[in-house]
Design a protein around this motif. Structure first.
Motif, PDB file in Angstrom:
ATOM      1  N   GLY A  69      16.462  25.884  66.977  1.00 43.92           N
ATOM      2  CA  GLY A  69      16.133  24.757  66.119  1.00 43.92           C
ATOM      3  C   GLY A  69      17.333  23.842  66.012  1.00 43.92           C
ATOM      4  O   GLY A  69      17.902  23.405  67.013  1.00 43.92           O
ATOM      5  N   ASP A  70      17.747  23.561  64.779  1.00 41.12           N
ATOM      6  CA  ASP A  70      18.936  22.732  64.555  1.00 41.12           C
ATOM      7  C   ASP A  70      20.206  23.564  64.421  1.00 41.12           C
ATOM      8  O   ASP A  70      21.295  23.009  64.248  1.00 41.12           O
ATOM      9  N   ALA A  71      20.066  24.886  64.470  1.00 44.87           N
ATOM     10  CA  ALA A  71      21.221  25.766  64.264  1.00 44.87           C
ATOM     11  C   ALA A  71      21.941  26.041  65.581  1.00 44.87           C
ATOM     12  O   ALA A  71      21.314  26.274  66.611  1.00 44.87           O
ATOM     13  N   ARG A  72      23.281  26.005  65.538  1.00 47.70           N
ATOM     14  CA  ARG A  72      24.106  26.381  66.680  1.00 47.70           C
ATOM     15  C   ARG A  72      24.798  27.683  66.316  1.00 47.70           C
ATOM     16  O   ARG A  72      25.610  27.731  65.385  1.00 47.70           O
ATOM     17  N   LEU A  73      24.461  28.745  67.040  1.00 46.35           N
ATOM     18  CA  LEU A  73      24.941  30.076  66.704  1.00 46.35           C
ATOM     19  C   LEU A  73      25.761  30.668  67.837  1.00 46.35           C
ATOM     20  O   LEU A  73      25.616  30.287  69.004  1.00 46.35           O
ATOM     21  N   ALA A  74      26.597  31.639  67.478  1.00 46.79           N
ATOM     22  CA  ALA A  74      27.322  32.447  68.462  1.00 46.79           C
ATOM     23  C   ALA A  74      26.890  33.895  68.280  1.00 46.79           C
ATOM     24  O   ALA A  74      26.736  34.377  67.151  1.00 46.79           O
ATOM     25  N   LEU A  75      26.682  34.582  69.393  1.00 45.99           N
ATOM     26  CA  LEU A  75      26.243  35.977  69.377  1.00 45.99           C
ATOM     27  C   LEU A  75      27.154  36.785  70.286  1.00 45.99           C
ATOM     28  O   LEU A  75      27.403  36.402  71.425  1.00 45.99           O
ATOM     29  N   THR A  76      27.641  37.922  69.776  1.00 46.41           N
ATOM     30  CA  THR A  76      28.505  38.784  70.582  1.00 46.41           C
ATOM     31  C   THR A  76      28.163  40.242  70.326  1.00 46.41           C
ATOM     32  O   THR A  76      27.518  40.574  69.328  1.00 46.41           O
ATOM     33  N   THR A  77      28.598  41.107  71.226  1.00 43.36           N
ATOM     34  CA  THR A  77      28.422  42.547  71.044  1.00 43.36           C
ATOM     35  C   THR A  77      29.599  43.274  71.663  1.00 43.36           C
ATOM     36  O   THR A  77      30.243  42.765  72.591  1.00 43.36           O
ATOM     37  N   ASP A  78      29.893  44.466  71.148  1.00 41.60           N
ATOM     38  CA  ASP A  78      31.022  45.236  71.652  1.00 41.60           C
ATOM     39  C   ASP A  78      30.820  46.699  71.291  1.00 41.60           C
ATOM     40  O   ASP A  78      30.081  47.020  70.360  1.00 41.60           O
ATOM     41  N   SER A  79      31.488  47.565  72.038  1.00 40.30           N
ATOM     42  CA  SER A  79      31.457  49.004  71.758  1.00 40.30           C
ATOM     43  C   SER A  79      32.886  49.518  71.706  1.00 40.30           C
ATOM     44  O   SER A  79      33.765  49.026  72.440  1.00 40.30           O
ATOM     45  N   TYR A  80      33.116  50.529  70.869  1.00 41.74           N
ATOM     46  CA  TYR A  80      34.473  51.016  70.619  1.00 41.74           C
ATOM     47  C   TYR A  80      34.543  52.512  70.882  1.00 41.74           C
ATOM     48  O   TYR A  80      33.785  53.294  70.306  1.00 41.74           O
ATOM     49  N   VAL A  81      35.468  52.888  71.760  1.00 42.01           N
ATOM     50  CA  VAL A  81      35.625  54.277  72.175  1.00 42.01           C
ATOM     51  C   VAL A  81      37.095  54.685  72.101  1.00 42.01           C
ATOM     52  O   VAL A  81      37.540  55.586  72.822  1.00 42.01           O
ATOM     53  N   VAL A  82      37.864  54.044  71.231  1.00 40.56           N
ATOM     54  CA  VAL A  82      39.308  54.246  71.162  1.00 40.56           C
ATOM     55  C   VAL A  82      39.652  55.717  70.932  1.00 40.56           C
ATOM     56  O   VAL A  82      38.951  56.445  70.227  1.00 40.56           O
ATOM     57  N   SER A  83      40.728  56.141  71.545  1.00 42.94           N
ATOM     58  CA  SER A  83      41.234  57.502  71.370  1.00 42.94           C
ATOM     59  C   SER A  83      42.744  57.438  71.190  1.00 42.94           C
ATOM     60  O   SER A  83      43.436  56.887  72.043  1.00 42.94           O
ATOM     61  N   PRO A  84      43.271  57.962  70.053  1.00 41.99           N
ATOM     62  CA  PRO A  84      42.603  58.702  68.987  1.00 41.99           C
ATOM     63  C   PRO A  84      41.819  57.784  68.048  1.00 41.99           C
ATOM     64  O   PRO A  84      42.038  56.576  68.039  1.00 41.99           O
ATOM     65  N   LEU A  85      40.956  58.398  67.244  1.00 33.86           N
ATOM     66  CA  LEU A  85      40.128  57.624  66.315  1.00 33.86           C
ATOM     67  C   LEU A  85      40.956  57.008  65.198  1.00 33.86           C
ATOM     68  O   LEU A  85      40.623  55.937  64.694  1.00 33.86           O
ATOM     69  N   PHE A  86      42.020  57.693  64.794  1.00 39.98           N
ATOM     70  CA  PHE A  86      42.914  57.220  63.738  1.00 39.98           C
ATOM     71  C   PHE A  86      44.295  57.010  64.346  1.00 39.98           C
ATOM     72  O   PHE A  86      44.798  57.857  65.087  1.00 39.98           O
ATOM     73  N   PHE A  87      44.918  55.876  64.028  1.00 41.80           N
ATOM     74  CA  PHE A  87      46.201  55.520  64.622  1.00 41.80           C
ATOM     75  C   PHE A  87      46.983  54.674  63.625  1.00 41.80           C
ATOM     76  O   PHE A  87      46.400  54.121  62.675  1.00 41.80           O
TER      77      PHE A  87
END
Length: 358
Positions: A69-87
């Protein structure tokens, strides 16, 4: 044969290789395919882009720009597999929120809504999950976004690595027309702060190396930093957050997409001494090491000073620097003027010396 002729032969060979149709030659996926370097780019172009090709996907920016419509949007996606989980400096939870917010921000959008999907391994400690979710809640509040939908799956013990997180994000575009393909000769290249903090922090946190360094991940949301830059500088051409593959990979993407040369001054690139020292011991170049709150910005060369001032006005950009310029020749190549007075090509790595950093 003169030096100039030899250099031209090398450049011609690189150009021929880059113009070949992308093809995955391996029979099985390797870690290098997820590292952000040449293998990742080949996988994306030969498998995913080839199958899903359309005008919205082809720019391969950090987010797709959509008109509804009149809206201009941005769409993104990502996945996170960092090791270690806590840093030091964070965990997989706030990393997931900040990473998605940042992909929207550098695409010229004001982040609004996120999704959160969890793949949990049987046996994962509920206490650790609560810590991750709480950090996501805090990070979302700090970035002014809401997590509005999600999903949860559990796999058998040994079929995952504790927890993986997938996110998607939607935002309203406040600046359109941004993109690495818009870069022109004469533009200036800036980075918003010291590079490599996150990648080196993750590697040291794994405890595989007997190296002590007072380092923490730079994970943080950059939406306010970007908003201030866009408000002050109409000549911003493109922005990217330098995650997998680091600044060097972003510069190569710029050079290839715009068919320009990117010329970088090594002395101008901000690197903490701890990162430089650890990188030397690991045998890696800080230019290839991931960041999580550092953006690479290309602006009209006449507005470089204004862009630098706008970045430095925000705490996350206090150590911003102009690191190079855009030239017209040789097209598609990143050149580094070294501290020793020479010049070398900064190419994409095949893989990444630091896998699973995000």
């Amino acid at each position: 044969m003169t030096t100039t002729e030899r250099e031209q032969q090398v450049l011609d060979r690189i150009e021929r290789a880059r113009r070949r149709r992308a093809k995955v030659r391996e029979e099985r996926i390797t870690l290098s395919h997820g590292a952000g370097g040449k293998s990742t780019h080949t996988l994306i172009e030969a498998v995913f882009l080839d199958a899903f090709r359309n005008p919205l996907l082809e720019p391969l920016e950090d987010a797709a720009s959509l008109t509804i419509g009149d809206a201009r949007l941005a769409l993104t996606t990502d996945s996170y597999v960092v090791s270690p989980l806590f840093f030091p400096g964070g965990n997989i939870g706030d990393l997931a929120i900040n990473g998605t917010v940042n992909d929207l921000a550098v695409s010229g959008a004001r982040p609004l809504y996120l999704t959160a999907g969890f793949i949990l391994e049987e046996g994962f400690h509920v206490e650790d999950l609560l810590k991750i979710v709480d950090s996501m809640k805090t990070a979302a509040a700090a970035a002014g976004v809401q997590i509005v939908t999600g999903d949860t799956k559990v796999v058998q013990r040994g079929k995952a690595d504790g927890v993986y997180v997938n996110t998607a994000g939607v935002g309203v575009l406040i600046r359109t027309g941004l993109g690495v393909a818009t870069v022109k000769p004469g533009d200036a290249v800036l980075v918003s702060g010291p590079i490599g903090d996150h990648g080196v922090t993750i590697m040291l946190a794994r405890g595989e190396l007997d190296i002590d360094a007072d380092l923490a991940s730079d994970t943080a949301p950059v939406h306010d930093l970007v908003a201030g830059l866009l408000a002050a500088v109409p000549g911003v051409r493109a922005m990217r957050d330098a995650t997998r593959g680091g600044v060097a990979t972003i510069l190569n993407e710029i050079a290839k997409a715009a068919e320009v040369a990117v010329v970088v001054d090594e002395q101008a690139v901000p690197v903490r001494e701890e990162v430089r020292g650890a990188s030397e011991l690991l045998g890696i170049d800080p230019l290839y090491v991931a960041c999580e709150a550092r953006i690479v910005v290309v602006v009209d060369g006449a507005q470089a000073s204004d862009a630098l001032a706008a970045l430095r006005a925000h705490p996350l950009g206090a150590d911003a620097a102009v690191i190079g310029r855009i030239a017209d020749d040789p097209p598609g190549i990143v050149l580094l003027n070294t501290t020793f007075g020479g010049t070398r090509i900064v190419d994409l790595l095949v893989g990444d010396p630091l896998p699973r950093i995000c």
